[in-house]
Design a protein around this motif. Structure first.
Motif, PDB file in Angstrom:
ATOM      1  N   ASP A  74      -3.983  20.459  -3.043  1.00 40.24           N
ATOM      2  CA  ASP A  74      -3.905  19.379  -2.697  1.00 40.24           C
ATOM      3  C   ASP A  74      -3.105  19.513  -0.447  1.00 40.24           C
ATOM      4  N   LYS A  75      -2.488  20.530  -0.739  1.00 40.23           N
ATOM      5  CA  LYS A  75      -2.080  20.778   0.574  1.00 40.23           C
ATOM      6  C   LYS A  75      -3.234  21.064   1.561  1.00 40.23           C
ATOM      7  N   ILE A  76      -4.539  21.547   1.652  1.00 42.29           N
ATOM      8  CA  ILE A  76      -5.535  21.588   2.873  1.00 42.29           C
ATOM      9  C   ILE A  76      -6.919  21.113   1.881  1.00 42.29           C
ATOM     10  N   SER A  77      -7.643  20.233   2.502  1.00 46.71           N
ATOM     11  CA  SER A  77      -8.140  19.588   2.897  1.00 46.71           C
ATOM     12  C   SER A  77     -10.151  20.011   3.330  1.00 46.71           C
ATOM     13  N   LEU A  78     -10.366  20.219   3.003  1.00 45.81           N
ATOM     14  CA  LEU A  78     -12.573  20.768   3.310  1.00 45.81           C
ATOM     15  C   LEU A  78     -13.062  19.037   3.878  1.00 45.81           C
ATOM     16  N   VAL A  79     -13.645  18.794   5.180  1.00 44.60           N
ATOM     17  CA  VAL A  79     -13.525  17.388   5.433  1.00 44.60           C
ATOM     18  C   VAL A  79     -15.295  17.600   6.404  1.00 44.60           C
ATOM     19  N   GLY A  80     -16.476  17.302   5.483  1.00 42.29           N
ATOM     20  CA  GLY A  80     -17.524  16.856   6.284  1.00 42.29           C
ATOM     21  C   GLY A  80     -17.878  17.955   5.955  1.00 42.29           C
ATOM     22  N   ALA A  81     -18.122  18.732   4.600  1.00 46.79           N
ATOM     23  CA  ALA A  81     -19.219  19.622   5.109  1.00 46.79           C
ATOM     24  C   ALA A  81     -20.620  19.440   4.368  1.00 46.79           C
ATOM     25  N   ARG A  82     -21.806  19.589   4.746  1.00 43.69           N
ATOM     26  CA  ARG A  82     -23.045  19.170   4.596  1.00 43.69           C
ATOM     27  C   ARG A  82     -23.781  20.082   3.437  1.00 43.69           C
ATOM     28  N   ILE A  83     -24.117  19.306   2.727  1.00 44.29           N
ATOM     29  CA  ILE A  83     -24.807  19.478   1.709  1.00 44.29           C
ATOM     30  C   ILE A  83     -25.245  21.067   1.339  1.00 44.29           C
ATOM     31  N   GLU A  84     -25.613  22.411   1.920  1.00 46.57           N
ATOM     32  CA  GLU A  84     -25.248  23.717   2.182  1.00 46.57           C
ATOM     33  C   GLU A  84     -24.453  24.408   1.526  1.00 46.57           C
ATOM     34  N   VAL A  85     -23.458  23.873   2.879  1.00 46.21           N
ATOM     35  CA  VAL A  85     -21.812  24.263   2.867  1.00 46.21           C
ATOM     36  C   VAL A  85     -21.529  24.054   1.583  1.00 46.21           C
ATOM     37  N   LYS A  86     -21.191  22.591   1.269  1.00 45.26           N
ATOM     38  CA  LYS A  86     -21.187  22.640   0.053  1.00 45.26           C
ATOM     39  C   LYS A  86     -21.326  23.319  -0.957  1.00 45.26           C
ATOM     40  N   ARG A  87     -22.657  23.231  -0.927  1.00 37.53           N
ATOM     41  CA  ARG A  87     -22.738  24.086  -2.125  1.00 37.53           C
ATOM     42  C   ARG A  87     -22.374  25.563  -2.322  1.00 37.53           C
ATOM     43  N   VAL A  88     -22.338  26.302  -1.065  1.00 40.43           N
ATOM     44  CA  VAL A  88     -21.927  26.974  -1.031  1.00 40.43           C
ATOM     45  C   VAL A  88     -20.362  27.451  -2.150  1.00 40.43           C
ATOM     46  N   LEU A  89     -19.523  26.364  -1.742  1.00 39.69           N
ATOM     47  CA  LEU A  89     -17.820  26.512  -2.018  1.00 39.69           C
ATOM     48  C   LEU A  89     -18.048  26.221  -3.352  1.00 39.69           C
ATOM     49  N   ASN A  90     -18.989  25.288  -3.809  1.00 43.79           N
ATOM     50  CA  ASN A  90     -18.848  25.067  -5.066  1.00 43.79           C
ATOM     51  C   ASN A  90     -19.018  26.441  -6.098  1.00 43.79           C
ATOM     52  N   ILE A  91     -20.185  26.960  -5.502  1.00 39.26           N
ATOM     53  CA  ILE A  91     -20.570  28.189  -6.569  1.00 39.26           C
ATOM     54  C   ILE A  91     -19.573  29.385  -6.176  1.00 39.26           C
ATOM     55  N   ALA A  92     -18.740  29.369  -5.005  1.00 43.02           N
ATOM     56  CA  ALA A  92     -17.656  29.877  -5.403  1.00 43.02           C
ATOM     57  C   ALA A  92     -16.598  29.266  -6.291  1.00 43.02           C
ATOM     58  N   ASN A  93     -16.620  28.207  -6.913  1.00 43.43           N
ATOM     59  CA  ASN A  93     -15.317  27.606  -7.510  1.00 43.43           C
ATOM     60  C   ASN A  93     -14.217  27.156  -6.482  1.00 43.43           C
ATOM     61  N   PHE A  94     -14.687  26.647  -5.302  1.00 39.60           N
ATOM     62  CA  PHE A  94     -13.881  25.821  -3.684  1.00 39.60           C
ATOM     63  C   PHE A  94     -13.029  24.766  -4.754  1.00 39.60           C
ATOM     64  N   ASN A  95     -14.217  23.879  -5.465  1.00 38.17           N
ATOM     65  CA  ASN A  95     -13.758  23.075  -6.411  1.00 38.17           C
ATOM     66  C   ASN A  95     -12.759  22.919  -6.496  1.00 38.17           C
ATOM     67  N   HIS A  96     -12.122  24.163  -6.695  1.00 38.75           N
ATOM     68  CA  HIS A  96     -10.664  23.801  -7.987  1.00 38.75           C
ATOM     69  C   HIS A  96      -9.693  24.301  -7.001  1.00 38.75           C
ATOM     70  N   LEU A  97     -10.428  24.751  -6.035  1.00 36.31           N
ATOM     71  CA  LEU A  97      -8.882  25.165  -5.065  1.00 36.31           C
ATOM     72  C   LEU A  97      -8.338  24.769  -4.445  1.00 36.31           C
ATOM     73  N   PHE A  98      -9.218  23.448  -3.791  1.00 36.30           N
ATOM     74  CA  PHE A  98      -8.914  22.515  -2.890  1.00 36.30           C
ATOM     75  C   PHE A  98      -9.405  21.573  -2.132  1.00 36.30           C
ATOM     76  N   ILE A  99      -9.192  20.751  -1.553  1.00 40.18           N
ATOM     77  CA  ILE A  99     -10.058  18.943  -1.608  1.00 40.18           C
ATOM     78  C   ILE A  99     -11.155  19.215  -1.365  1.00 40.18           C
ATOM     79  N   ILE A 100     -12.401  18.699  -1.491  1.00 42.51           N
ATOM     80  CA  ILE A 100     -12.924  18.343  -0.156  1.00 42.51           C
ATOM     81  C   ILE A 100     -13.632  17.462  -0.878  1.00 42.51           C
ATOM     82  N   LEU A 101     -13.871  16.695   0.716  1.00 43.49           N
ATOM     83  CA  LEU A 101     -14.365  15.724   1.222  1.00 43.49           C
ATOM     84  C   LEU A 101     -15.772  15.305   1.551  1.00 43.49           C
TER      85      LEU A 101
END
Length: 101
Positions: A74-101
């Motif tokens: 909850d200390k870091i938010s990744l905001v406004g990522a485009r679909i392609e960037v969100k896809r990379v973040l999700n593949i890397a399981n960053f959705n479990h490590l960061f808040i992605i908005l």
């Protein structure tokens, strides 16, 4: 400039904006963030709205930011990522490590 950040020491918030390619070429600029007084940081927000591409070195830089604030999701938010960037973040399981908005 591809990377810009501000540090509000009163609110203890760091706002980072990345534009274009988020890759190793930004490492030197990112190191300036790591040099900030960690006791003056409670929250980091990374605006990825204008990121066209990110690679594994960008993921590593984000992980180092997470370490700066004690590793709490909850200390870091990744905001406004485009679909392609969100896809990379999700593949890397960053959705479990960061808040992605």
């Amino acid at each position: 400039m591809a990377l810009k950040f501000t540090h509000d020491t009163e609110k203890k918030i760091v706002d980072i904006t990345v534009n274009g390619y988020f890759d190793f070429s930004l490492n030197t600029e990112f190191k300036k963030i790591y040099d900030l007084d960690r006791s003056q940081i409670k929250q980091i927000q990374v605006n990825l709205q204008h990121v066209e591409y990110l690679d594994s070195s960008a993921l590593g830089m984000l992980l180092l930011l997470r370490d700066m604030v004690g590793g709490a999701k909850d200390k870091i938010s990744l905001v406004g990522a485009r679909i392609e960037v969100k896809r990379v973040l999700n593949i890397a399981n960053f959705n479990h490590l960061f808040i992605i908005l």
